[in-house]
Design a protein around this motif. Structure first.
Motif, PDB file in Angstrom:
ATOM      1  N   UNK A 131       0.813  -1.223   0.000  1.00 21.11           N
ATOM      2  CA  UNK A 131       0.000   0.000   0.000  1.00 21.11           C
ATOM      3  C   UNK A 131       0.848   1.275   0.000  1.00 21.11           C
ATOM      4  N   UNK A 132       2.178   1.136   0.039  1.00 21.42           N
ATOM      5  CA  UNK A 132       3.062   2.303  -0.008  1.00 21.42           C
ATOM      6  C   UNK A 132       3.693   2.507  -1.385  1.00 21.42           C
ATOM      7  N   UNK A 133       3.543   1.531  -2.272  1.00 24.78           N
ATOM      8  CA  UNK A 133       4.211   1.618  -3.570  1.00 24.78           C
ATOM      9  C   UNK A 133       3.762   2.829  -4.377  1.00 24.78           C
ATOM     10  N   UNK A 136       5.457   6.153  -3.824  1.00 23.21           N
ATOM     11  CA  UNK A 136       6.748   6.330  -4.480  1.00 23.21           C
ATOM     12  C   UNK A 136       6.597   6.444  -5.991  1.00 23.21           C
ATOM     13  N   UNK A 137       5.718   5.637  -6.568  1.00 20.94           N
ATOM     14  CA  UNK A 137       5.501   5.618  -8.015  1.00 20.94           C
ATOM     15  C   UNK A 137       3.996   5.605  -8.287  1.00 20.94           C
ATOM     16  N   UNK A 138       3.388   6.787  -8.430  1.00 17.66           N
ATOM     17  CA  UNK A 138       1.926   6.863  -8.566  1.00 17.66           C
ATOM     18  C   UNK A 138       1.349   6.152  -9.784  1.00 17.66           C
ATOM     19  N   UNK A 139       2.155   5.902 -10.803  1.00 19.43           N
ATOM     20  CA  UNK A 139       1.639   5.303 -12.036  1.00 19.43           C
ATOM     21  C   UNK A 139       1.880   3.802 -12.108  1.00 19.43           C
ATOM     22  N   UNK A 140       2.371   3.211 -11.027  1.00 21.76           N
ATOM     23  CA  UNK A 140       2.582   1.764 -11.013  1.00 21.76           C
ATOM     24  C   UNK A 140       1.261   1.007 -11.127  1.00 21.76           C
ATOM     25  N   UNK A 141       1.343  -0.189 -11.667  1.00 15.82           N
ATOM     26  CA  UNK A 141       0.155  -1.042 -11.756  1.00 15.82           C
ATOM     27  C   UNK A 141      -0.306  -1.444 -10.354  1.00 15.82           C
ATOM     28  N   UNK A 142      -1.604  -1.598 -10.148  1.00 21.91           N
ATOM     29  CA  UNK A 142      -2.093  -2.058  -8.849  1.00 21.91           C
ATOM     30  C   UNK A 142      -1.854  -3.555  -8.677  1.00 21.91           C
ATOM     31  N   UNK A 143      -1.963  -4.008  -7.430  1.00 23.34           N
ATOM     32  CA  UNK A 143      -1.925  -5.435  -7.167  1.00 23.34           C
ATOM     33  C   UNK A 143      -0.556  -6.030  -6.933  1.00 23.34           C
ATOM     34  N   UNK A 144       0.494  -5.219  -6.889  1.00 20.03           N
ATOM     35  CA  UNK A 144       1.822  -5.748  -6.611  1.00 20.03           C
ATOM     36  C   UNK A 144       1.946  -6.105  -5.137  1.00 20.03           C
ATOM     37  N   UNK A 145       2.786  -7.081  -4.826  1.00 14.71           N
ATOM     38  CA  UNK A 145       2.880  -7.593  -3.456  1.00 14.71           C
ATOM     39  C   UNK A 145       3.702  -6.703  -2.531  1.00 14.71           C
ATOM     40  N   UNK A 146       4.582  -5.893  -3.077  1.00 16.71           N
ATOM     41  CA  UNK A 146       5.450  -5.039  -2.275  1.00 16.71           C
ATOM     42  C   UNK A 146       6.778  -4.841  -2.969  1.00 16.71           C
ATOM     43  N   UNK A 147       7.731  -4.247  -2.258  1.00 14.28           N
ATOM     44  CA  UNK A 147       9.008  -4.001  -2.903  1.00 14.28           C
ATOM     45  C   UNK A 147      10.070  -3.556  -1.912  1.00 14.28           C
TER      46      UNK A 147
END
Length: 391
Positions: A131-133, A136-147
């Motif tokens: 939920x913090x991605x 950092x990158x507002x245009x990233x695709x949703x649903x990623x697990x983290x980073x």
């Protein structure tokens, strides 16, 4: 880039340096790179140690600091040595940080474990929850697990960086001049190089020929198994800055470390100071085949749009390819070659040569002048492959 960095530090150490290149400055692999200065994609070990040293040196170069700053500027071949900083803006140096993202919980677990080992080795690696991605990158695709965020990652424009480092070094630069042989005396020691325009005599020769390092080594009568590993980069039209960091999939780290000869692609996306977005990364061992591959470029585009869906509606301006100088154990060859006294190698950095150039240059200058190197050079010994091949 490696040759430029070796020249910079060797001149700063008080040596007279001639850089010989059969083409123009950055006309080979350097000009086909993305300009990555990364610690994020290195596993704990010798390469990461070199990356951390190089990262510090890149910052020092752009801030005007270097190990022998107290020494007054001298002259080399009648030219003043420029001891000032290399202008960060001129080389598009951006300490923007890297963001590695995981698409699945399993990939995130592996990435978290890698980051823990990197932190123990001195890397600044910051866990980023799913939920913090977007912060950092507002245009990233949703649903990623983290980073994981890597603030030490940076970028330069490699062609500009190589040219400015050469200018700042004060070394004599001979472009359009091909080395056709390495001169050796009766005792086997290196005496200089032969070119189509005459001999250049020197007590030391540094092989910084990148992907063609094996050819230069062979001219001296020694073997160094550098192989080309082709990669493509896709370049978009100039855009307002939407990609803030270097962003790549956790799969990229595994691809970098792979020995596979076949095609591998993993999404790597980063914005540039000039506006275009650079999209990678592909790897395949196909010799020096420069053929354009539409399937590879399509795979790069597909991976990039999975990370940043807005890119689906962005035009690609061009694609280009280059050859990474690959060595079988994924470590460069750095230091003296005992098989040919006076021959030094600084090649085989694969896709990390831009980032590792400064550390390599400093280590080469230290060995050339008989100083203890800042890092243990044993893992980078150029003759290590000959030992493995011996019965």
């Amino acid at each position: 880039m490696i040759g430029a960095a070796c020249a910079l530090y060797a001149v700063r150490a008080g040596l007279d340096v001639v850089v010989v290149d059969r083409g123009p400055v950055a006309g080979g692999t350097t000009g086909a790179g993305e300009g990555n200065l990364l610690v994020s994609d290195k596993e704990p070990g010798p390469e990461l140690e070199l990356a951390l040293l190089s990262s510090r040196l890149w910052r020092e170069i752009t801030e005007g600091r270097h190990p022998d700053k107290g020494r007054p500027p001298g002259r080399r071949f009648g030219r003043a040595v420029d001891s000032r900083a290399v202008d960060a803006r001129a080389i598009e140096y951006e300490p923007k940080g890297g963001l590695v993202v995981a698409s699945t919980p399993e990939a995130l677990t592996a990435l978290t474990a890698l980051a823990a080992g990197q932190r123990a080795a001195g890397v600044d690696a910051v866990p980023v929850a799913a939920d913090q991605l977007l912060e950092l990158e507002p245009y990233l695709a949703p649903g990623l697990a983290g980073g994981v965020l890597y603030p030490q990652d940076a970028q330069v424009m490699p062609t500009l960086a190589a040219a400015h480092l050469l200018r700042a070094s004060g070394a004599r630069v001979e472009t359009g001049r091909t080395v056709t042989g390495v001169l050796r005396g009766d005792d086997g020691a290196v005496r200089g190089v032969r070119t189509e325009r005459g001999d250049l005599l020197a007590p030391a020769v540094v092989n910084a020929a990148g992907t063609w390092g094996a050819e230069v080594a062979a001219l001296a009568g020694v073997s160094l198994p550098v192989l080309p590993r082709r990669g493509f980069v896709l370049v978009t039209e100039p855009l307002p800055r939407r990609v803030r960091h270097k962003v790549y999939s956790a799969d990229y780290v595994a691809d970098v470390a792979s020995d596979a000869a076949g095609l591998q692609t993993s999404p790597v996306v980063e914005g540039t100071a000039a506006g275009p977005v650079l999209i990678g990364a592909s790897r395949e061992r196909v010799g020096f085949d420069r053929s354009f591959s539409l399937p590879v470029v399509r795979a790069l585009a597909a991976g990039a749009t999975r990370l940043f869906p807005f890119l689906e509606h962005v035009r690609a301006m061009r694609a280009y390819s280059g050859f990474r100088p690959y060595l079988p154990d994924h470590l460069p060859a750095i230091g003296p070659d005992p098989r040919a006294p006076g021959l030094f190698h600084a090649c085989g950095h694969e896709g990390a040569g831009i980032g590792l150039a400064t550390g390599t240059g400093l280590l080469i200058s230290q060995t050339l002048t008989g100083k203890a190197p800042d890092l243990d050079l044993a893992p980078f010994r150029p003759d290590r492959f000959a030992e493995e091949a011996a019965p």
